[in-house]
Design a protein around this motif. Sequence first.
Motif, short mmCIF file in Angstrom:
data_model
loop_
_atom_site.label_atom_id
_atom_site.label_comp_id
_atom_site.label_asym_id
_atom_site.label_seq_id
_atom_site.Cartn_x
_atom_site.Cartn_y
_atom_site.Cartn_z
N PHE A 97 0.84 -1.20 0.00
CA PHE A 97 0.00 0.00 0.00
C PHE A 97 0.88 1.25 0.00
O PHE A 97 0.65 2.17 -0.78
CB PHE A 97 -0.92 -0.01 1.23
CG PHE A 97 -1.97 1.06 1.24
CD1 PHE A 97 -3.19 0.84 0.62
CD2 PHE A 97 -1.75 2.27 1.86
CE1 PHE A 97 -4.17 1.82 0.63
CE2 PHE A 97 -2.71 3.25 1.87
CZ PHE A 97 -3.93 3.03 1.25
N LYS A 98 1.89 1.25 0.85
CA LYS A 98 2.80 2.39 0.93
C LYS A 98 3.63 2.52 -0.34
O LYS A 98 3.89 3.63 -0.81
CB LYS A 98 3.71 2.26 2.15
CG LYS A 98 4.54 3.48 2.43
CD LYS A 98 5.29 3.35 3.72
CE LYS A 98 6.07 4.60 4.02
NZ LYS A 98 6.77 4.51 5.31
N ILE A 117 2.72 1.66 -3.35
CA ILE A 117 1.87 2.10 -4.46
C ILE A 117 1.37 3.53 -4.26
O ILE A 117 1.46 4.36 -5.16
CB ILE A 117 0.68 1.14 -4.65
CG1 ILE A 117 1.19 -0.23 -5.11
CG2 ILE A 117 -0.33 1.70 -5.64
CD1 ILE A 117 0.14 -1.32 -5.11
N PHE A 118 0.85 3.82 -3.07
CA PHE A 118 0.20 5.11 -2.83
C PHE A 118 1.07 6.14 -2.12
O PHE A 118 0.73 7.31 -2.07
CB PHE A 118 -1.10 4.91 -2.04
CG PHE A 118 -2.11 4.07 -2.77
CD1 PHE A 118 -2.75 4.56 -3.89
CD2 PHE A 118 -2.41 2.80 -2.33
CE1 PHE A 118 -3.68 3.78 -4.57
CE2 PHE A 118 -3.33 2.01 -3.00
CZ PHE A 118 -3.97 2.50 -4.12
N CYS A 145 -0.36 2.39 5.39
CA CYS A 145 -1.67 1.72 5.40
C CYS A 145 -2.16 1.63 6.85
O CYS A 145 -1.40 1.88 7.79
CB CYS A 145 -1.56 0.35 4.76
SG CYS A 145 -0.72 -0.89 5.75
#
Length: 98
Positions: A14-15, A17-18, A22
Amino acid sequence: MLDWLEEHQLPCLFKAIFGVRCPVCGFQTAILALLRGDWITSLNAWSPLLPLMVFLILATLRICGLKKITAGTLKSFGFVCLIIILISYLLQLSVNNI
């Protein structure tokens, strides 16, 4: 064994990618610290760990047949854990953006 696990923690996709943490970032570190017996470091790494542990213990007792823990109680406590995780996440995001 714990040293090996600490060296081989999974990265947060998550970290990656975004670019932001998370809701469960720090969970692996918290579990490893808990297994080492360091409660304070564990709770600092991921503060919702304690309510989640209580929920998992209650769920295990319910599965094992303890009749005093009703399904409604378990659902309610699970919802409370979810709210605690979300509040903790929002606080982390607001602190990191200041």
